[in-house]
Motif scaffolding. Structure first.
Motif, mmCIF file in Angstrom:
data_model
loop_
_atom_site.group_PDB
_atom_site.id
_atom_site.type_symbol
_atom_site.label_atom_id
_atom_site.label_comp_id
_atom_site.label_asym_id
_atom_site.label_seq_id
_atom_site.Cartn_x
_atom_site.Cartn_y
_atom_site.Cartn_z
ATOM 1 N N ILE A 48 0.857 -1.182 0.000
ATOM 2 C CA ILE A 48 0.000 0.000 0.000
ATOM 3 C C ILE A 48 0.893 1.231 0.000
ATOM 4 C CG2 ILE A 48 -1.857 1.192 1.210
ATOM 5 C CD1 ILE A 48 -2.665 -1.611 0.268
ATOM 6 N N HIS A 49 0.730 2.078 -1.004
ATOM 7 C CA HIS A 49 1.580 3.266 -1.135
ATOM 8 C C HIS A 49 1.014 4.411 -0.296
ATOM 9 C CE1 HIS A 49 4.415 6.049 -2.888
ATOM 10 N NE2 HIS A 49 3.414 6.896 -3.041
ATOM 11 N N LEU A 50 1.719 4.758 0.769
ATOM 12 C CA LEU A 50 1.388 5.899 1.622
ATOM 13 C C LEU A 50 2.671 6.690 1.803
ATOM 14 C CD1 LEU A 50 -0.661 4.014 4.342
ATOM 15 C CD2 LEU A 50 -1.578 5.374 2.463
ATOM 16 N N GLU A 51 2.602 7.990 1.576
ATOM 17 C CA GLU A 51 3.809 8.789 1.613
ATOM 18 C C GLU A 51 3.736 9.938 2.614
ATOM 19 O OE1 GLU A 51 6.362 11.265 -1.652
ATOM 20 O OE2 GLU A 51 5.378 9.422 -2.269
ATOM 21 N N ASN A 52 2.615 10.653 2.649
ATOM 22 C CA ASN A 52 2.475 11.836 3.496
ATOM 23 C C ASN A 52 1.357 11.647 4.505
ATOM 24 O OD1 ASN A 52 4.407 13.414 1.972
ATOM 25 N ND2 ASN A 52 2.877 13.422 0.356
ATOM 26 N N PRO A 53 1.487 12.234 5.701
ATOM 27 C CA PRO A 53 0.398 12.148 6.680
ATOM 28 C C PRO A 53 -0.930 12.587 6.057
ATOM 29 C CG PRO A 53 2.327 13.112 7.687
ATOM 30 C CD PRO A 53 2.627 13.006 6.217
ATOM 31 N N GLY A 54 -1.954 11.814 6.309
ATOM 32 C CA GLY A 54 -3.261 12.085 5.731
ATOM 33 C C GLY A 54 -3.545 11.275 4.483
ATOM 34 N N ARG A 58 -6.599 2.195 -0.715
ATOM 35 C CA ARG A 58 -7.471 1.042 -0.537
ATOM 36 C C ARG A 58 -6.833 -0.197 -1.155
ATOM 37 N NH1 ARG A 58 -12.751 0.943 0.664
ATOM 38 N NH2 ARG A 58 -12.891 3.180 0.349
ATOM 39 N N CYS A 59 -6.950 -1.317 -0.446
ATOM 40 C CA CYS A 59 -6.470 -2.598 -0.973
ATOM 41 C C CYS A 59 -7.373 -3.011 -2.138
ATOM 42 C CB CYS A 59 -6.503 -3.663 0.126
ATOM 43 S SG CYS A 59 -6.102 -5.322 -0.482
ATOM 44 N N ILE A 60 -6.765 -3.411 -3.237
ATOM 45 C CA ILE A 60 -7.551 -3.766 -4.414
ATOM 46 C C ILE A 60 -8.284 -5.099 -4.254
ATOM 47 C CG2 ILE A 60 -6.099 -2.447 -5.969
ATOM 48 C CD1 ILE A 60 -4.805 -5.118 -6.820
ATOM 49 N N TYR A 61 -7.872 -5.915 -3.289
ATOM 50 C CA TYR A 61 -8.511 -7.212 -3.094
ATOM 51 C C TYR A 61 -9.641 -7.186 -2.074
ATOM 52 C CZ TYR A 61 -4.867 -9.433 -5.837
ATOM 53 O OH TYR A 61 -4.039 -9.804 -6.855
ATOM 54 N N CYS A 62 -9.392 -6.608 -0.899
ATOM 55 C CA CYS A 62 -10.375 -6.702 0.188
ATOM 56 C C CYS A 62 -11.020 -5.366 0.525
ATOM 57 C CB CYS A 62 -9.732 -7.297 1.429
ATOM 58 S SG CYS A 62 -8.493 -6.220 2.182
ATOM 59 N N SER A 63 -10.581 -4.286 -0.093
ATOM 60 C CA SER A 63 -11.137 -2.945 0.100
ATOM 61 C C SER A 63 -10.840 -2.326 1.457
ATOM 62 C CB SER A 63 -12.644 -2.933 -0.149
ATOM 63 O OG SER A 63 -12.908 -3.284 -1.479
ATOM 64 N N ALA A 64 -9.918 -2.902 2.223
ATOM 65 C CA ALA A 64 -9.511 -2.266 3.473
ATOM 66 C C ALA A 64 -8.815 -0.955 3.145
ATOM 67 C CB ALA A 64 -8.576 -3.177 4.255
ATOM 68 N N VAL A 65 -9.102 0.088 3.930
ATOM 69 C CA VAL A 65 -8.499 1.396 3.706
ATOM 70 C C VAL A 65 -7.372 1.586 4.716
ATOM 71 C CG1 VAL A 65 -8.889 3.892 3.750
ATOM 72 C CG2 VAL A 65 -10.633 2.374 2.817
ATOM 73 N N TYR A 66 -6.217 1.967 4.225
ATOM 74 C CA TYR A 66 -5.057 2.236 5.072
ATOM 75 C C TYR A 66 -4.832 3.737 5.066
ATOM 76 C CZ TYR A 66 -4.170 -2.732 5.118
ATOM 77 O OH TYR A 66 -4.297 -4.082 5.311
ATOM 78 N N ARG A 67 -4.695 4.347 6.259
ATOM 79 C CA ARG A 67 -4.527 5.788 6.378
ATOM 80 C C ARG A 67 -3.288 6.087 7.203
ATOM 81 N NH1 ARG A 67 -8.282 8.912 5.025
ATOM 82 N NH2 ARG A 67 -9.915 7.382 5.469
ATOM 83 N N LEU A 68 -2.418 6.945 6.666
ATOM 84 C CA LEU A 68 -1.197 7.349 7.358
ATOM 85 C C LEU A 68 -1.514 8.509 8.292
ATOM 86 C CD1 LEU A 68 1.852 6.860 7.605
ATOM 87 C CD2 LEU A 68 2.172 8.503 5.758
ATOM 88 N N THR A 69 -1.301 8.303 9.595
ATOM 89 C CA THR A 69 -1.700 9.306 10.583
ATOM 90 C C THR A 69 -0.593 10.292 10.904
ATOM 91 O OG1 THR A 69 -1.100 7.854 12.422
ATOM 92 C CG2 THR A 69 -3.387 7.793 11.653
ATOM 93 N N GLU A 70 0.660 9.893 10.847
ATOM 94 C CA GLU A 70 1.766 10.801 11.161
ATOM 95 C C GLU A 70 3.016 10.414 10.432
ATOM 96 O OE1 GLU A 70 3.837 9.412 15.060
ATOM 97 O OE2 GLU A 70 1.740 9.794 15.511
#
Length: 70
Positions: A48-54, A58-70
């Motif tokens: 899952i590509h997360l780079e900046n806070p905020g 979404r996972c393309i298989y299960c639709s879980a959302v990953y959010r970078l908090t800090e």
């Protein structure tokens, strides 16, 4: 079917039971399914590509959302 799972289905969580997963920069890189999931092999590993806070993704298989908090 695993007899332990069949006998006590409530004792086991399903893969990606959380629809939103909050992660920190120290958790990067992030992948789904996570290693702490009971069914860690529910689908192929996806990074899952997360780079900046905020940022969220979404996972393309299960639709879980990953959010970078800090």
């Amino acid at each position: 079917m695993n007899p332990n799972t069949a006998a006590q289905p409530a004792a086991f969580k399903t893969a990606n039971s959380a629809t939103e997963v909050l992660v920190r920069s120290s958790d990067l890189p992030v992948y789904c399914p996570r290693g702490d999931e009971m069914l860690w092999n529910a689908h192929p590993r996806v990074y899952i590509h997360l780079e900046n806070p905020g940022d969220s993704a979404r996972c393309i298989y299960c639709s879980a959302v990953y959010r970078l908090t800090e």
